[in-house]
Design a protein around this motif. Sequence first.
Motif, PDB file in Angstrom:
ATOM      1  N   HIS A 177      63.176  62.331  34.790  1.00 19.63           N
ATOM      2  CA  HIS A 177      62.648  61.300  33.890  1.00 19.63           C
ATOM      3  C   HIS A 177      63.497  61.201  32.626  1.00 19.63           C
ATOM      4  O   HIS A 177      63.928  62.203  32.075  1.00 19.63           O
ATOM      5  CB  HIS A 177      61.191  61.604  33.529  1.00 19.63           C
ATOM      6  N   THR A 243      58.451  56.133  32.392  1.00 21.56           N
ATOM      7  CA  THR A 243      58.219  56.640  33.752  1.00 21.56           C
ATOM      8  C   THR A 243      57.417  57.932  33.699  1.00 21.56           C
ATOM      9  O   THR A 243      56.995  58.439  34.729  1.00 21.56           O
ATOM     10  CB  THR A 243      59.553  56.914  34.467  1.00 21.56           C
ATOM     11  N   GLU A 269      53.690  58.514  41.605  1.00 21.53           N
ATOM     12  CA  GLU A 269      54.928  57.869  42.039  1.00 21.53           C
ATOM     13  C   GLU A 269      55.551  57.005  40.941  1.00 21.53           C
ATOM     14  O   GLU A 269      56.762  57.065  40.699  1.00 21.53           O
ATOM     15  CB  GLU A 269      54.685  57.019  43.291  1.00 21.53           C
ATOM     16  N   GLU A 270      54.733  56.195  40.305  1.00 17.79           N
ATOM     17  CA  GLU A 270      55.276  55.290  39.296  1.00 17.79           C
ATOM     18  C   GLU A 270      55.160  55.828  37.879  1.00 17.79           C
ATOM     19  O   GLU A 270      55.805  55.323  36.958  1.00 17.79           O
ATOM     20  CB  GLU A 270      54.558  53.925  39.380  1.00 17.79           C
ATOM     21  N   SER A 272      54.490  59.679  35.877  1.00 14.04           N
ATOM     22  CA  SER A 272      54.122  61.092  35.806  1.00 14.04           C
ATOM     23  C   SER A 272      53.386  61.339  34.498  1.00 14.04           C
ATOM     24  O   SER A 272      53.718  60.750  33.469  1.00 14.04           O
ATOM     25  CB  SER A 272      55.374  61.976  35.863  1.00 14.04           C
ATOM     26  N   ALA A 333      55.829  63.878  39.336  1.00 17.38           N
ATOM     27  CA  ALA A 333      56.702  63.802  40.514  1.00 17.38           C
ATOM     28  C   ALA A 333      58.103  63.387  40.072  1.00 17.38           C
ATOM     29  O   ALA A 333      58.302  62.912  38.943  1.00 17.38           O
ATOM     30  CB  ALA A 333      56.151  62.799  41.521  1.00 17.38           C
ATOM     31  N   ARG A 334      59.042  63.570  40.967  1.00 14.40           N
ATOM     32  CA  ARG A 334      60.431  63.228  40.694  1.00 14.40           C
ATOM     33  C   ARG A 334      60.563  61.737  40.407  1.00 14.40           C
ATOM     34  O   ARG A 334      59.941  60.899  41.051  1.00 14.40           O
ATOM     35  CB  ARG A 334      61.296  63.633  41.902  1.00 14.40           C
ATOM     36  N   HIS A 335      61.396  61.428  39.445  1.00  9.19           N
ATOM     37  CA  HIS A 335      61.648  60.025  39.107  1.00  9.19           C
ATOM     38  C   HIS A 335      62.405  59.374  40.247  1.00  9.19           C
ATOM     39  O   HIS A 335      63.382  59.910  40.742  1.00  9.19           O
ATOM     40  CB  HIS A 335      62.463  59.948  37.811  1.00  9.19           C
ATOM     41  N   ARG A 336      61.922  58.211  40.652  1.00 12.45           N
ATOM     42  CA  ARG A 336      62.549  57.540  41.795  1.00 12.45           C
ATOM     43  C   ARG A 336      63.803  56.788  41.368  1.00 12.45           C
ATOM     44  O   ARG A 336      63.760  55.964  40.466  1.00 12.45           O
ATOM     45  CB  ARG A 336      61.574  56.578  42.440  1.00 12.45           C
TER      46      ARG A 336
END
Lengths: 336, 336
Positions: A177, A243, A269-270, A272, A333-336
Amino acid sequence: MSRVRIADVAKAARVSNATVSFAFNKPQEISEATVKRVMAVAHRLGYTPHPTARSLSTKRSGSIGFLIPQSVEVVFANPFVSDLIRGVGEICEQHDLTMLLVPPLNGSLESAIGRAAVDGFISLGLNTGDRSLDTLRRLGLPCILVDADPQPGIATINIDDFGGAAAAAAHLLELGHRRIAVVGLGEPRDRGESGIGARRLAGYRQTIRAAGGAPPRVVPAGVTFASGQAAFRQLWRAKHHPTAVLAMSDMAAIGLMATAREHGVLLPEELSVVGYDDIPMASWVTPTLTTVRQPIAEKGRQAARLLVAQLGGKHVRSPQPLATELVIRESTARHR
Amino acid sequence: MSRVRIADVAKAARVSNATVSFAFNKPQEISEATVKRVMAVAHRLGYTPHPTARSLSTKRSGSIGFLIPQSVEVVFANPFVSDLIRGVGEICEQHDLTMLLVPPLNGSLESAIGRAAVDGFISLGLNTGDRSLDTLRRLGLPCILVDADPQPGIATINIDDFGGAAAAAAHLLELGHRRIAVVGLGEPRDRGESGIGARRLAGYRQTIRAAGGAPPRVVPAGVTFASGQAAFRQLWRAKHHPTAVLAMSDMAAIGLMATAREHGVLLPEELSVVGYDDIPMASWVTPTLTTVRQPIAEKGRQAARLLVAQLGGKHVRSPQPLATELVIRESTARHR
DNA sequence: TTGTATGCGTTATCAA
DNA sequence: TTGATAACGCATACAA
C-alpha cells in the motif's frame, strides 16, 4: 424512624460508644464475650456504621474516583472503557475499594474533583496543561494517569503508542500500500500537540516517510462507531481514495468498515483497514479486524495497583510503557 | 501541608466560618461585597469544601450507588451494562450526581450496601428473596430495581420480557422451524424461579407449545461471548441439532454464531439465531443479528429519573414494562 | 478491659 | 447581615 446509631447500640448493650466501635473495628482489643454481645445487639437493632461519619473520622472513604474527560454517555460508548474499568475493578475488589465515576461537572473536571469523596483518582486521558492536574495537586489527592502525557510527580500508565502505530504502518507498506489514510483521534487542534493521538500519528508518519511514502491524509475521528462512519464518508468524498486506512481505535475502524461495505467497497480487497486497541469485538466482526493490541485491562490493573500503593503511602513511579502487538487478521490484504 | 479548611478562609477574610459557608452555599443571604471578598480569599488559598464533612452535615452525598450482582470484572463484560450505565449517567449528570459502582463485598451485597456513602441505589437484577432488599429497607435508602421481580414498596423498571420472547419464537415458527433450542440465562436453579430469564423462557415455551411444537431444549448460558460458545458446543454434542436458536442475550448469540461458523455451520442457512437486547454490536456482526430490541439506555434513564424523584421525597411507583420489538436482520432464515 | 472526651470539617440554628 | 455554637456520627488517644 431514624437510622440506628452507635449510641443506640451502646445503650442497649450497656456499654460505651467506644466499646461498640471497638467491637466493629478492633475486636481483638476487647474481650471476646463483649464483642459477641455487642455484635448481637447491633445485629438485632440493625445497626450499620454510618459511612460518611466513619469517613470523616478515619479520613478514608474506601472508594477511588475514575476521572473521565467527557460525560458517561460519551465515554462508555467505547468498549475500551469497559475493559479498562474491568481491570481497575478487579484490583479494587481485592482491596475492598469501590469506584466512583467522575465526569466533568458542568463542563469542569475541577469542580467535579472537589466534590468527590474519594481517596484518590485514576484519570483517563488528561491533557497536558489541564488545570485539573493543579486541583489534584492542591488537594493532595493521589492520582494515577492513564493514556496521558507524563506529568512531573504523577505516575502515568502508557503503552508503546508509537511502536504499535509503526508496526501497523509497516504492515500496510509491506502489503504494497502506498496511498494510506489515517483516521485520527480527537480534534485536529489536540492532535499535533500531545497525547496518544500525537504519538500514534508520529508512528504512522515516520514509518511511512522512512519507506519513501507520501505523507498520509489524516481525517479526524473519535472512538465511536459513528465517527468511523463519518471518517469513511469524508475520505470517499475526495477524488483519490486510499487503498488502506490506519485507524486509531477499533471502534472507528469498525464503523468505517461497515460504511465502506454499505458503499460497495470490498474488504479487504479494495480497502485494507487496521484498527487500534484490539477490543474483543475486533475478532467478531467481518472481516475480522487487523489491529494493534494493547493490554487494556492490564492498564487498568496497573493503574489501580499503583494507586493502592500510593494510598498506602508508598512513592510510586511511572512504569515502562506496556508493549503493543500487531494482530494480523482478515481486514488487511496485499494491494492489487 | 494540610488541607485548607473553612476556618482558614474565615480567618484570612476576617469573617466567621458561617459567612464563608454562606458565600459558598447561599450567596444571596449575605452582601454581594462580602461574597466577593470571601470567594476571592477562598480561591487564593485554594479552598474547596471537604466533601465528606459537607455530606455529614447535609445528609447528602451527591452520589448514587449502582448495585451489581457480580464483580465489575464480570458485569462489565456485557455491553448491555455499558448502555444501561450510559442511560443512568445521562440523568445523573443533569442532577449533578455521581455514580458509585457497588459490587458485592466478599460475596455479600449487604455489607457493600452498608459501606456505600450514597443517597440511593439503582440495582441491577436483584433476585426475589435476596436479603439485600431488607438491608436497603432497614437503612431507609431509596432504591430502584432494574430487571428484577417486582417487590412490594420498591419501584421496578422492567421490559416486556415475555412479549419479546414470544415474538422471537413466533418469528422462528413462522419461518418453519420446529427444532428450536433455547440458550438460557444464568444457572438452571434460578431459571425456573423468577427473574427475566424465567419470563423470557415462558414466552418462548408458551408460543412454541401454542403452535404445537415440541418443548425446546434449554441449555444454560450467561451474557458473555464465551458462554455462547459453550452453549453451541453443548447443543452440537447431541445427536439432533436444532435448526434455530433463541438466545436470551445478544452476547451469547454472537458467541454462539462465531463458534457455529468455526464448526462449518452455515448461518443462517443451516442455523437461525435470534438474540435478545439489540446491543449496538448486533448490527455490526456477520450475519447481522435478528434480535429482540429493548430500550436499554432508556431503562437506565427511567431508573435514574425515578430515583431522583424519590430522593426529592416523591413517592414513586413502578411504571409499565417498556415495550420490546423484534428486529429482523440476517441471522434468521426459512427452514429448508 | 472499658469509658470519657475530643477531633474530623461542614452546615445550620439562633442571637446579636 | 453576621457571628457563636450546636449538631452530624464515628473513631481514638487517653484516662480510669
